[in-house]
Design a protein around this motif. Structure first.
Motif, PDB file in Angstrom:
ATOM      1  N   PHE A  38       0.828  -1.213   0.000  1.00  0.00           N
ATOM      2  CA  PHE A  38       0.000   0.000   0.000  1.00  0.00           C
ATOM      3  C   PHE A  38       0.862   1.264   0.000  1.00  0.00           C
ATOM      4  CE2 PHE A  38      -2.608   3.157   2.326  1.00  0.00           C
ATOM      5  CZ  PHE A  38      -3.705   3.190   1.500  1.00  0.00           C
ATOM      6  N   GLN A  39       1.959   1.247   0.741  1.00  0.00           N
ATOM      7  CA  GLN A  39       2.812   2.429   0.876  1.00  0.00           C
ATOM      8  C   GLN A  39       3.611   2.740  -0.382  1.00  0.00           C
ATOM      9  OE1 GLN A  39       3.150  -0.498   2.342  1.00  0.00           O
ATOM     10  NE2 GLN A  39       5.276  -1.001   2.812  1.00  0.00           N
ATOM     11  N   TYR A  40       3.725   1.798  -1.312  1.00  0.00           N
ATOM     12  CA  TYR A  40       4.547   2.005  -2.509  1.00  0.00           C
ATOM     13  C   TYR A  40       3.756   2.508  -3.712  1.00  0.00           C
ATOM     14  CZ  TYR A  40       7.782  -0.747   0.241  1.00  0.00           C
ATOM     15  OH  TYR A  40       8.577  -1.208   1.244  1.00  0.00           O
ATOM     16  N   TYR A  41       2.444   2.502  -3.623  1.00  0.00           N
ATOM     17  CA  TYR A  41       1.634   2.885  -4.780  1.00  0.00           C
ATOM     18  C   TYR A  41       0.789   4.102  -4.444  1.00  0.00           C
ATOM     19  CZ  TYR A  41       3.497  -1.395  -6.595  1.00  0.00           C
ATOM     20  OH  TYR A  41       4.356  -2.352  -7.020  1.00  0.00           O
ATOM     21  N   ARG A  42      -0.441   4.189  -4.930  1.00  0.00           N
ATOM     22  CA  ARG A  42      -1.240   5.402  -4.803  1.00  0.00           C
ATOM     23  C   ARG A  42      -2.128   5.404  -3.555  1.00  0.00           C
ATOM     24  NH1 ARG A  42      -0.322   9.754  -7.053  1.00  0.00           N
ATOM     25  NH2 ARG A  42      -2.491  10.150  -7.430  1.00  0.00           N
ATOM     26  N   GLY A  43      -1.861   4.536  -2.621  1.00  0.00           N
ATOM     27  CA  GLY A  43      -2.687   4.439  -1.421  1.00  0.00           C
ATOM     28  C   GLY A  43      -2.826   5.746  -0.660  1.00  0.00           C
ATOM     29  N   GLY A  44      -1.696   6.397  -0.412  1.00  0.00           N
ATOM     30  CA  GLY A  44      -1.739   7.652   0.334  1.00  0.00           C
ATOM     31  C   GLY A  44      -2.515   8.743  -0.373  1.00  0.00           C
ATOM     32  N   ALA A  45      -2.418   8.784  -1.699  1.00  0.00           N
ATOM     33  CA  ALA A  45      -3.093   9.824  -2.475  1.00  0.00           C
ATOM     34  C   ALA A  45      -4.607   9.647  -2.493  1.00  0.00           C
ATOM     35  CB  ALA A  45      -2.560   9.834  -3.907  1.00  0.00           C
ATOM     36  N   GLN A 109      -8.704   1.111   8.221  1.00  0.00           N
ATOM     37  CA  GLN A 109      -8.319   1.443   9.586  1.00  0.00           C
ATOM     38  C   GLN A 109      -7.139   2.406   9.550  1.00  0.00           C
ATOM     39  OE1 GLN A 109      -7.917  -1.873  12.321  1.00  0.00           O
ATOM     40  NE2 GLN A 109      -5.938  -1.078  12.951  1.00  0.00           N
ATOM     41  N   GLN A 110      -7.278   3.514  10.247  1.00  0.00           N
ATOM     42  CA  GLN A 110      -6.180   4.472  10.345  1.00  0.00           C
ATOM     43  C   GLN A 110      -5.130   3.836  11.246  1.00  0.00           C
ATOM     44  OE1 GLN A 110      -4.947   6.797   8.610  1.00  0.00           O
ATOM     45  NE2 GLN A 110      -6.188   8.574   9.104  1.00  0.00           N
ATOM     46  N   SER A 111      -3.941   3.613  10.736  1.00  0.00           N
ATOM     47  CA  SER A 111      -2.908   2.914  11.494  1.00  0.00           C
ATOM     48  C   SER A 111      -1.534   3.363  11.038  1.00  0.00           C
ATOM     49  CB  SER A 111      -3.070   1.397  11.298  1.00  0.00           C
ATOM     50  OG  SER A 111      -1.988   0.710  11.878  1.00  0.00           O
ATOM     51  N   ASP A 112      -0.575   3.339  11.960  1.00  0.00           N
ATOM     52  CA  ASP A 112       0.809   3.635  11.587  1.00  0.00           C
ATOM     53  C   ASP A 112       1.405   2.496  10.773  1.00  0.00           C
ATOM     54  OD1 ASP A 112       0.735   6.058  12.881  1.00  0.00           O
ATOM     55  OD2 ASP A 112       1.511   5.247  14.763  1.00  0.00           O
ATOM     56  N   ASP A 113       0.930   1.270  11.037  1.00  0.00           N
ATOM     57  CA  ASP A 113       1.371   0.105  10.275  1.00  0.00           C
ATOM     58  C   ASP A 113       0.572   0.053   8.976  1.00  0.00           C
ATOM     59  OD1 ASP A 113       2.201  -2.290   9.260  1.00  0.00           O
ATOM     60  OD2 ASP A 113       1.535  -3.504  10.954  1.00  0.00           O
ATOM     61  N   LEU A 114       1.216   0.367   7.861  1.00  0.00           N
ATOM     62  CA  LEU A 114       0.514   0.453   6.579  1.00  0.00           C
ATOM     63  C   LEU A 114      -0.068  -0.885   6.129  1.00  0.00           C
ATOM     64  CD1 LEU A 114       2.883   2.941   4.741  1.00  0.00           C
ATOM     65  CD2 LEU A 114       0.748   3.417   5.929  1.00  0.00           C
ATOM     66  N   TRP A 115       0.436  -1.997   6.661  1.00  0.00           N
ATOM     67  CA  TRP A 115      -0.130  -3.312   6.340  1.00  0.00           C
ATOM     68  C   TRP A 115      -1.533  -3.463   6.917  1.00  0.00           C
ATOM     69  CZ3 TRP A 115       0.954  -7.731   3.671  1.00  0.00           C
ATOM     70  CH2 TRP A 115       2.171  -7.755   2.995  1.00  0.00           C
ATOM     71  N   ASP A 116      -1.842  -2.708   7.950  1.00  0.00           N
ATOM     72  CA  ASP A 116      -3.144  -2.828   8.614  1.00  0.00           C
ATOM     73  C   ASP A 116      -4.191  -1.854   8.090  1.00  0.00           C
ATOM     74  OD1 ASP A 116      -2.365  -4.877  10.231  1.00  0.00           O
ATOM     75  OD2 ASP A 116      -1.858  -3.592  11.936  1.00  0.00           O
ATOM     76  N   ARG A 117      -3.841  -0.993   7.183  1.00  0.00           N
ATOM     77  CA  ARG A 117      -4.772   0.052   6.760  1.00  0.00           C
ATOM     78  C   ARG A 117      -5.940  -0.444   5.921  1.00  0.00           C
ATOM     79  NH1 ARG A 117      -2.517   5.976   5.685  1.00  0.00           N
ATOM     80  NH2 ARG A 117      -1.917   6.339   7.829  1.00  0.00           N
TER      81      ARG A 117
END
Length: 127
Positions: A38-45, A109-117
């Motif tokens: 998730f952290q390597y693609y467009r997830g954050g955007a 889920q809002q989480s610091d661990d991007l695997w759990d989002r």
């Protein structure tokens, strides 16, 4: 008198008429797992626009260097990540066989661990 009976029968007939075949779809669950990468693609955007239950598009990537069974997950033409390598075998086979699949966001889920989002559910569609 026949006109009155005829007008009463039509609404009753509609109540007991089964829905069209196309709407009778069953889904057989194949996988429910966290989204990898998730952290390597467009997830954050697109994070703020994602909703639980939103439809996703699984895309098979048979020539992926890291995983020959790779299944990428897209939402609105944006790549979010992949189904985890350790759990993508069934979904990859179904896509290879041309079977209809449904994928959706099962949990956010809002989480610091991007695997759990983002949790993704993939199901086999049976008509």
């Amino acid at each position: 008198m026949p006109l009155i009976i005829g007008s009463l029968v039509q609404p009753i007939r509609r109540l007991f008429t089964p829905p069209p075949f196309a709407t009778m779809v069953q889904r057989c669950p194949l996988q429910d797992s966290a989204l990898a990468g998730f952290q390597y693609y467009r997830g954050g955007a697109v994070w703020s626009f994602l909703r639980e239950g939103e439809g996703l598009r699984p895309v098979r990537e048979p020539f992926n260097f890291f995983d020959p069974r790779a299944v990428a997950i897209y939402v609105r033409n944006e790549k979010l990540g992949y189904l985890p390598r350790a759990r993508n075998r069934a979904v990859a086979k179904m896509l290879d066989w041309g079977r209809s699949l449904h994928a959706e966001i099962s949990r956010l889920q809002q989480s610091d661990d991007l695997w759990d989002r983002v949790q993704v559910r993939a199901s086999l569609v049976q008509h």
